[in-house]
Design a protein around this motif. Sequence first.
Motif, mmCIF file in Angstrom:
data_model
loop_
_atom_site.group_PDB
_atom_site.id
_atom_site.type_symbol
_atom_site.label_atom_id
_atom_site.label_comp_id
_atom_site.label_asym_id
_atom_site.label_seq_id
_atom_site.Cartn_x
_atom_site.Cartn_y
_atom_site.Cartn_z
ATOM 1 N N PRO A 144 1.012 -1.387 0.052
ATOM 2 C CA PRO A 144 -0.131 0.008 -0.064
ATOM 3 C C PRO A 144 1.085 1.300 -0.258
ATOM 4 C CG PRO A 144 -1.349 -1.927 1.341
ATOM 5 C CD PRO A 144 0.435 -1.990 0.937
ATOM 6 N N ALA A 145 1.923 1.402 0.839
ATOM 7 C CA ALA A 145 3.016 2.454 0.639
ATOM 8 C C ALA A 145 3.692 2.965 -0.835
ATOM 9 C CB ALA A 145 3.560 2.541 1.850
ATOM 10 N N LEU A 146 3.574 1.764 -1.581
ATOM 11 C CA LEU A 146 4.669 2.027 -2.611
ATOM 12 C C LEU A 146 2.760 2.469 -3.688
ATOM 13 C CD1 LEU A 146 6.171 1.787 -4.340
ATOM 14 C CD2 LEU A 146 5.989 -0.529 -4.794
ATOM 15 N N ARG A 147 2.328 1.588 -3.866
ATOM 16 C CA ARG A 147 0.811 2.240 -4.458
ATOM 17 C C ARG A 147 0.569 3.435 -4.209
ATOM 18 N NH1 ARG A 147 -1.768 -1.312 -7.431
ATOM 19 N NH2 ARG A 147 -3.519 0.782 -7.450
ATOM 20 N N GLY A 341 8.197 7.658 7.858
ATOM 21 C CA GLY A 341 6.991 7.378 8.168
ATOM 22 C C GLY A 341 7.085 7.943 9.699
ATOM 23 N N ALA A 342 6.227 7.764 9.788
ATOM 24 C CA ALA A 342 5.798 7.804 12.254
ATOM 25 C C ALA A 342 4.094 7.391 12.371
ATOM 26 C CB ALA A 342 5.546 9.273 12.408
ATOM 27 N N LEU A 375 -1.278 5.561 6.294
ATOM 28 C CA LEU A 375 -1.465 4.426 5.705
ATOM 29 C C LEU A 375 -2.257 3.528 6.857
ATOM 30 C CD1 LEU A 375 2.130 3.442 5.540
ATOM 31 C CD2 LEU A 375 1.233 3.928 3.923
ATOM 32 N N GLU A 376 -3.199 4.129 7.645
ATOM 33 C CA GLU A 376 -3.275 2.986 8.381
ATOM 34 C C GLU A 376 -4.260 3.637 9.678
ATOM 35 O OE1 GLU A 376 -3.915 -0.609 11.171
ATOM 36 O OE2 GLU A 376 -1.689 0.053 10.034
ATOM 37 N N GLN A 385 3.262 7.891 6.518
ATOM 38 C CA GLN A 385 4.380 8.151 5.747
ATOM 39 C C GLN A 385 4.825 9.171 4.636
ATOM 40 O OE1 GLN A 385 5.021 5.680 1.731
ATOM 41 N NE2 GLN A 385 3.084 5.958 1.068
ATOM 42 N N PHE A 386 5.850 9.821 4.791
ATOM 43 C CA PHE A 386 6.839 11.022 4.941
ATOM 44 C C PHE A 386 6.887 11.212 3.547
ATOM 45 C CE2 PHE A 386 7.896 11.561 8.993
ATOM 46 C CZ PHE A 386 7.260 12.728 9.426
#
Length: 435
Positions: A144-147, A341-342, A375-376, A385-386
């Motif tokens: 998901p983060a890549l998308r 990310g954080a 992301l969630e 994510q940044f």
Amino acid sequence: MEYDLDFSARKLDDTPRALQVGQWTIEYQAYSRPENLHATPMIFLSGAFQNFRSFRYEVTTMLEHFPVILLDLPSQGNNLQLAPELDIKGLADLIPQFLDACDVEQAHMIGVSYGSLVASMFAIHYPERIGRLLLSGTTAKGRPALRLMLEESFHLCSEGSLEQFAHGAVSTMINGYHIDRTGMGGVHRKLLLRQVLRLADSERERFLQNTRRLLDFDGFEQFPACPTLVATGELDHFTMPHENAHFSLSCKQATFALIRDADHMSIFARREGTCALFLGFARGDSLKTGKDFTIYKRAEALALQPRISPRLVPIRSSACIIKTESGDGLQCRIEDINYFGARVTLSRKDNEPLPARKLQLHIEAINLALPIHTLEQNGNEVRCQFIHMDLSKAEVFRNYLLDDSYFIPQSPMPELALEDTLVEQQLIEKQAVAL
């Protein structure tokens, strides 16, 4: 195949030959040494913002042992032909037609980044036409983060936000946190930024088409059966090491390696080591861990964790999530953070779900706001994510993370729970055995 027997790096800038396959134009250059004309050729398929000249070192090295074919399929590399109706499988289907027209029975193939997906698809559906497959920076299915990263690039490019698009593209390719280790800061980053900023309208349109293909791709259901090398940089934050490892574990005859002190651009940042690895595999040598790369056993590949940088716990944790369109702010506390990310906790528990994009996280300790994607979200707990779309701000952020005075000493790096890791490993094992 008619090969040019007098290679020089200058020729990589020459106008390529063109072969018509139905309505599609395939552009290529082909080189060999006279003594290698009998050998199986090595085909290069490039990734985003790459062209034939990108592989001058690799071509020079491979020519010692193999004929080399540099291939630009429609909308790839410097091939100007647009092909919105072709998906990744459609591009791969053109390769055997090219081989037939050139009287090439079988080929080895190197696929880099985007090119790794096309190369893998070709190997899966035309196993009799592939010798050895070498992949750099790949994944079975985009996380998901890549998308979200790809979607952000697509939006910025299509909206005409070209400065942000260029900075974001560079941050996607180059691991900005570990530039001291990779050596990809300074000149390398400036050159890539300048290249992306200077993209012509037609080049941006091809980028949009290729990105749309990636977003439409649902992942691999089958995997290559031929001898396959899967490698990437140990600091690759785009197609992460554990994703490359999982792809290799699903292949029937795969070797998995990580390039030391390299990111997604390993084939360019660590040319000598990466090329030595690729050449050794292509020749069928017995590969062993060396000074430039690590060869992983199956159990070691399974154990790779999905995080390449530690999460830091800030002493001053106050922050605010800002909705950029309305300017509304939501006070929050940073639980842990790194360059990518954080994890934050919103002060109020009755918040509506946050949108995926057009948000910023304002870090009060350094008065810096950075774009984020959610992301969630679970109640008032948010994982984000940044998206680094300003390299100067990204550098300020990096310096903050490197300053120990801002963080609780010896903060442990959160890992997957043991039971989650075991479940994931069991699923991968079952998939690999089934294939």
